[in-house]
Structure formats: structure tokens, C-alpha cells
Design a protein around this motif. Structure first.
Motif, PDB file in Angstrom:
ATOM      1  N   CYS A 130       0.583  -1.102   0.173  1.00 45.06           N
ATOM      2  CA  CYS A 130       0.324  -0.118  -0.127  1.00 45.06           C
ATOM      3  C   CYS A 130       1.034   1.089   0.546  1.00 45.06           C
ATOM      4  O   CYS A 130       0.374   2.616  -0.788  1.00 45.06           O
ATOM      5  CB  CYS A 130      -1.003  -0.448   1.557  1.00 45.06           C
ATOM      6  SG  CYS A 130      -1.934  -1.510   1.199  1.00 45.06           S
ATOM      7  N   ARG A 157       2.984   1.724  -3.459  1.00 45.30           N
ATOM      8  CA  ARG A 157       1.042   1.768  -4.644  1.00 45.30           C
ATOM      9  C   ARG A 157       0.826   3.687  -4.151  1.00 45.30           C
ATOM     10  O   ARG A 157       0.931   4.224  -5.156  1.00 45.30           O
ATOM     11  CB  ARG A 157       0.718   1.196  -4.296  1.00 45.30           C
ATOM     12  CG  ARG A 157      -1.206   1.587  -4.880  1.00 45.30           C
ATOM     13  CD  ARG A 157      -2.208   1.105  -5.113  1.00 45.30           C
ATOM     14  NE  ARG A 157      -2.433  -0.421  -5.440  1.00 45.30           N
ATOM     15  CZ  ARG A 157      -2.646  -0.202  -6.965  1.00 45.30           C
ATOM     16  NH1 ARG A 157      -2.988   0.076  -7.641  1.00 45.30           N
ATOM     17  NH2 ARG A 157      -2.811  -1.997  -6.902  1.00 45.30           N
ATOM     18  N   GLU A 158       0.873   4.016  -2.603  1.00 44.15           N
ATOM     19  CA  GLU A 158       0.656   5.518  -2.887  1.00 44.15           C
ATOM     20  C   GLU A 158       2.010   6.434  -3.148  1.00 44.15           C
ATOM     21  O   GLU A 158       1.587   7.579  -3.236  1.00 44.15           O
ATOM     22  CB  GLU A 158       0.084   5.724  -1.163  1.00 44.15           C
ATOM     23  CG  GLU A 158      -1.186   4.490  -0.866  1.00 44.15           C
ATOM     24  CD  GLU A 158      -1.695   5.087   0.726  1.00 44.15           C
ATOM     25  OE1 GLU A 158      -0.552   5.617   1.277  1.00 44.15           O
ATOM     26  OE2 GLU A 158      -2.302   4.673   1.456  1.00 44.15           O
ATOM     27  N   GLU A 179       1.440   6.709  -7.573  1.00 44.06           N
ATOM     28  CA  GLU A 179       0.372   7.177  -7.070  1.00 44.06           C
ATOM     29  C   GLU A 179       0.417   8.746  -7.025  1.00 44.06           C
ATOM     30  O   GLU A 179       0.407   9.555  -8.322  1.00 44.06           O
ATOM     31  CB  GLU A 179      -1.125   6.826  -6.562  1.00 44.06           C
ATOM     32  CG  GLU A 179      -0.870   5.643  -7.540  1.00 44.06           C
ATOM     33  CD  GLU A 179      -2.507   4.849  -6.446  1.00 44.06           C
ATOM     34  OE1 GLU A 179      -3.371   5.646  -5.323  1.00 44.06           O
ATOM     35  OE2 GLU A 179      -3.656   3.932  -7.083  1.00 44.06           O
ATOM     36  N   SER A 180       1.533   9.290  -5.445  1.00 42.01           N
ATOM     37  CA  SER A 180       1.843  10.406  -6.078  1.00 42.01           C
ATOM     38  C   SER A 180       2.529  10.846  -6.302  1.00 42.01           C
ATOM     39  O   SER A 180       2.476  12.558  -7.059  1.00 42.01           O
ATOM     40  CB  SER A 180       2.251  10.812  -4.747  1.00 42.01           C
ATOM     41  OG  SER A 180       3.483  10.264  -4.361  1.00 42.01           O
TER      42      SER A 180
END
Length: 145
Positions: free
Chosen positions: A9, A12-13, A16-17
Motif C-alpha cells: 500500500c 502504491r501510494e 501514485e503521488s
């Protein structure tokens, strides 16, 4: 200590950011299409002149907006030549005259701007039929003439 799920997680975050995750997904799609096309080159129909021009307008737009992986998928999937068409050739084929400022953006922007801002014939554009054969759905529509 972080679990594998928490670590996934967090990665992934972070991706994405940073805007990297979408690019990675697009790159993977492009590579998959490229690999599939390498194995089945004879299944693709030959590009019509109109499709070649349309695809080139789209590719120029995609590359201008830095959608390079999407552009590579378009090229691989459509059979568009790897080397882009010369812009002057493309403008000539489309009967488009350019000024210095219009050359800084894709031709598609200029075409859309022309039709959005053009007030000739009540805002309507007269379209002529394509040289492409009619699609399967076009023969089912009748006219009320």
C-alpha cells in the motif's frame, strides 16, 4: 514491523503521488501490445490513407501532451509507421495553412479551434463521404428521402 500488505500500500501510494503508477501501467500495456503484434503482423489490415492521417493527428497530439506510452500503443496496434509523418506533409494533405503560432501546437488543436470558432454556414460543416467502405451498422440505417 510493517506487513507485506502495508508495504504494498505504501509503495502504491508513493508511486501514485509521484504520477509514476499510471506511466508504468501504460508502459506495460504498450509492451504487451508490441509483443502481441510481433507475433501476428499479417492479421492487421492495411492502413487506408484517411486512417494514416487520422492516426498521425492523434499521435502528434499524444506526443505533444507527453502520452508517449499511449502513442506507442497506438503505433503498435494500428500499424502506423514508427517514424512520424512530416508535419508539412500532413498539413498539405489536410489542406491546412499554418501561421507561426499554430506550428507550436498539434494540428488537431488548430482543426478543433477552427471548427469551434468558425461561424460560416450557421456553424454547420458540410462533410463528404469517406473513401472507407461502409461499416456493418451503416447499412442498417435507412433514410427518409
Amino acid at each position: 514491523m510493517a506487513t507485506i500488505t502495508e508495504l504494498k500500500c505504501a509503495v502504491r501510494e508513493t508511486l501514485e503521488s509521484r504520477g509514476v503508477l499510471g506511466q508504468l501501467k501504460a508502459r506495460i500495456r504498450a509492451e504487451v501490445f508490441s509483443a502481441l503484434e510481433d507475433k501476428r503482423p499479417s492479421e492487421r489490415p492495411q492502413l487506408s490513407h484517411e486512417n494514416l492521417l487520422i492516426n498521425e493527428l492523434i499521435r502528434e497530439y499524444l506526443e505533444f501532451n507527453k502520452y508517449k506510452y499511449t502513442a506507442s500503443v497506438l503505433t503498435a496496434e494500428s500499424g502506423q509507421p514508427e517514424v512520424p509523418l512530416d508535419r508539412q506533409f500532413l498539413a498539405h494533405e489536410l489542406n491546412v495553412a499554418e501561421d507561426a503560432s499554430s506550428k507550436s501546437v498539434p494540428l488537431l488543436y488548430g482543426l478543433v479551434s477552427h471548427f469551434v470558432n468558425n461561424d460560416d454556414s450557421g456553424g454547420k460543416v458540410f462533410l463528404r463521404g469517406s473513401s472507407l467502405p461502409p461499416g456493418p451498422s451503416s447499412s442498417t440505417h435507412g433514410t427518409d428521402a
